[in-house]
Design an enzyme around this catalytic site. Structure first.
Site, PDB file in Angstrom:
ATOM      1  N   ASP A   1       1.080  -0.771  -0.048  1.00 34.71           N
ATOM      2  CA  ASP A   1      -0.233  -0.013   0.165  1.00 34.71           C
ATOM      3  C   ASP A   1       0.910   1.495  -0.411  1.00 34.71           C
ATOM      4  OD1 ASP A   1      -2.229   1.567   2.916  1.00 34.71           O
ATOM      5  OD2 ASP A   1      -1.779   1.762   0.193  1.00 34.71           O
TER       6      ASP A   1
ATOM      7  N   ASP B   1      -2.205   5.553  -5.337  1.00 32.45           N
ATOM      8  CA  ASP B   1      -2.464   4.784  -4.074  1.00 32.45           C
ATOM      9  C   ASP B   1      -2.372   3.121  -4.993  1.00 32.45           C
ATOM     10  OD1 ASP B   1      -4.564   5.150  -0.798  1.00 32.45           O
ATOM     11  OD2 ASP B   1      -2.935   3.564  -2.238  1.00 32.45           O
TER      12      ASP B   1
HETATM   13  C1  LIG Z   1     -10.703  -3.797   4.076  1.00 36.63           C
HETATM   14  S1  LIG Z   1      -9.311  -3.716   3.245  1.00 36.63           S
HETATM   15  C2  LIG Z   1      -8.417  -2.385   2.844  1.00 36.63           C
HETATM   16  C3  LIG Z   1      -7.448  -2.072   2.207  1.00 36.63           C
HETATM   17  C4  LIG Z   1      -6.166  -1.374   1.806  1.00 36.63           C
HETATM   18  C5  LIG Z   1      -6.629  -0.179   2.982  1.00 36.63           C
HETATM   19  C6  LIG Z   1      -5.772   0.946   3.252  1.00 36.63           C
HETATM   20  N1  LIG Z   1      -6.039   1.126   1.678  1.00 36.63           N
HETATM   21  C7  LIG Z   1      -6.030   3.046   2.226  1.00 36.63           C
HETATM   22  C8  LIG Z   1      -5.402   3.686   1.907  1.00 36.63           C
HETATM   23  O1  LIG Z   1      -4.343   3.171   0.388  1.00 36.63           O
HETATM   24  C9  LIG Z   1      -7.548  -0.456   3.821  1.00 36.63           C
HETATM   25  C10 LIG Z   1      -8.498  -1.089   3.940  1.00 36.63           C
END
Ligand SMILES: CSc1ccc(CNCCO)cc1
Length: 419
Positions: free
Chosen positions: A124, A308
């Site tokens: 991420d 992102d």
């Molecule tokens: C619930 S699955 C999930 C996967 C990644 C993220 C973080 N991504 C946002 C900021 O890059 C939040 C939730």
């Protein structure tokens, strides 16, 4: 095999500027014969690179003669050449969509600890915490995820008194304690990576059973560990990488790759266009040169946003979003569905965005993200408004239309190429 009395050896070491105190071992296997004699089996030092200028420099030192400036420069020059010649690490790892129906997120296998425990983590670039479901996560909050058990790793160390807590833009979040342990992605190993173990996760992580945690690849300034912030995997791995870069080659409804330490020229076409990155407050923030809807005119207006990989969709200013959906039959901004939706059988135009002089096209298939519920004739758009977020986000819907280079040199830049 060389047999030398300690006395002779001491003087040679002193001459080489290695100091008079004999280290207990200098890479040799010492064999004492008990009669004032010793056998030292010399072994080559790993990664040793000869520096002739340094040998001459040491002789000047040995006889107390000041070394001339050009000799000092020659020592540094040879060291620099040797450092550049040392082959460093490169690695590749799969980025697999967690759902075959739409690209909500991508996971990558990683190993943690000794013996290695394999988890599937979401890399991420929009955050900077490396956290995992763990043996500390309440069983009621774990639903099929792989967990990391630090107690089963001989190399785990609790980072005593350190905690973390994170809240993401979509409202999800998690918190917990911190260990350091061996951590590898695609063969790139970091021995003392801060691994944040979840003591609590929000419901959206519990229900996302294909994500065992996240690897934050934003800038370490965003890390939430307290009292001392921790470095990301990329910051820890950077010095051992052949080049201080990682690349994202995400794909539409199929497996892509993250590469570390090198740029795979087979993964893109044409040139890579690099643009500056603003690292404050810690995202990969860059400015797009504008946008176009379908074959319409390209609007050259700067759009500053973040790259992102951890966000599924693209979120841009309302003016751009309405300009797009004006071209879509039956599109509305639905309160009940929480964004722009349209009849799944509507014809969608592609969405074009600029990086410098280069143009990138998000095809209609990416822009029709998913049916609002399974089997519904109403589809949710891959482009949504950023007005409620306060930041423009180039998420996976845009990233998978390109080959993206996250360049961690100083100053960092981000590169985009068609593929
Ligand atoms: C619930 S699955 C999930 C996967 C990644 C993220 C973080 N991504 C946002 C900021 O890059 C939040 C939730």
């Amino acid at each position: 095999m060389v047999t030398i009395t300690n006395l002779v050896l001491t003087s040679i070491l002193a001459g080489l500027g290695l100091g008079s105190a004999l280290p207990p071992k200098i890479g040799a296997t010492n064999i004492g014969h008990g009669n004032g004699r010793a056998t030292l089996n010399q072994v080559p030092r790993p990664n040793y690179r000869f520096n002739g200028a340094r040998q001459v420099y040491r002789t000047y030192l040995k006889y107390g003669v000041p070394a001339p400036d050009d000799l000092v420069r020659a020592v540094a020059h040879t060291d620099a050449l040797n450092a550049a010649a040392v082959k460093r690490d490169t690695g590749s790892a799969a980025a697999t969509p967690i759902d075959p129906r739409f690209d909500i997120a991508y996971v990558t296998p990683v190993t943690i600890g000794t013996p290695p425990q394999t988890l599937q983590l979401d890399l991420d670039t929009g955050s900077s915490d490396l956290w995992v479901f763990s043996s500390h996560t309440p069983a009621s909050q774990v639903r099929g995820q792989q967990i990391y058990s630090p107690d089963k790793s001989t190399t785990s160390k609790l980072l005593d008194g350190h905690t973390w807590s994170i809240r993401y833009g979509d409202g999800s979040g998690s918190r917990g304690n911190v260990y350091t342990d061996n951590f590898a992605i695609g063969g790139i190993m970091v021995e003392t990576q801060a691994v944040e173990t979840a003591e609590e996760v929000s419901s959206s992580f519990t229900t996302e059973d294909n994500i065992d945690g996240l690897v934050g690849l934003g800038f370490s300034t965003l890390n939430t560990v307290s009292p001392e912030g921790q470095l990301t995997f990329f910051d820890n791995a950077k010095p051992k990488l052949d080049a201080p870069v990682f690349t994202a080659d995400l794909k539409y409804m199929k497996e892509g790759t993250y590469d570390f330490g090198f740029i795979d020229e087979s993964k893109y076409t044409g040139e890579i266009t690099y643009v500056p990155v603003d690292t404050d407050p810690g995202y990969w923030t860059f400015t797009s040169s504008g946008y176009g809807v379908g074959s319409g005119t390209f609007s050259s207006s700067p759009i500053t946003g973040i790259a992102d990989t951890g966000t599924s969709l693209v979120y841009l200013p309302t003016a751009i979003v309405t300009a797009y959906y004006r071209q879509v039959e039956g599109a509305t901004n639905s309160r009940s569905y929480g964004g722009y939706v349209f009849p799944c059988n509507s014809t969608l135009p592609p969405f074009v965005f600029g990086i410098g002089e280069a143009k990138f096209t998000i095809p209609p298939s990416y822009m029709s993200y998913a049916a609002v519920t399974d089997g519904s004739p109403t589809c949710f758009g891959g482009l949504q408004s950023s007005s409620g977020i306060g930041i423009n986000i180039w998420g996976d819907v845009a990233l998978k239309a390109a080959f993206v280079v996250f360049n961690g040199e100083e100053p960092p830049t981000i590169g985009w190429a068609n593929k």
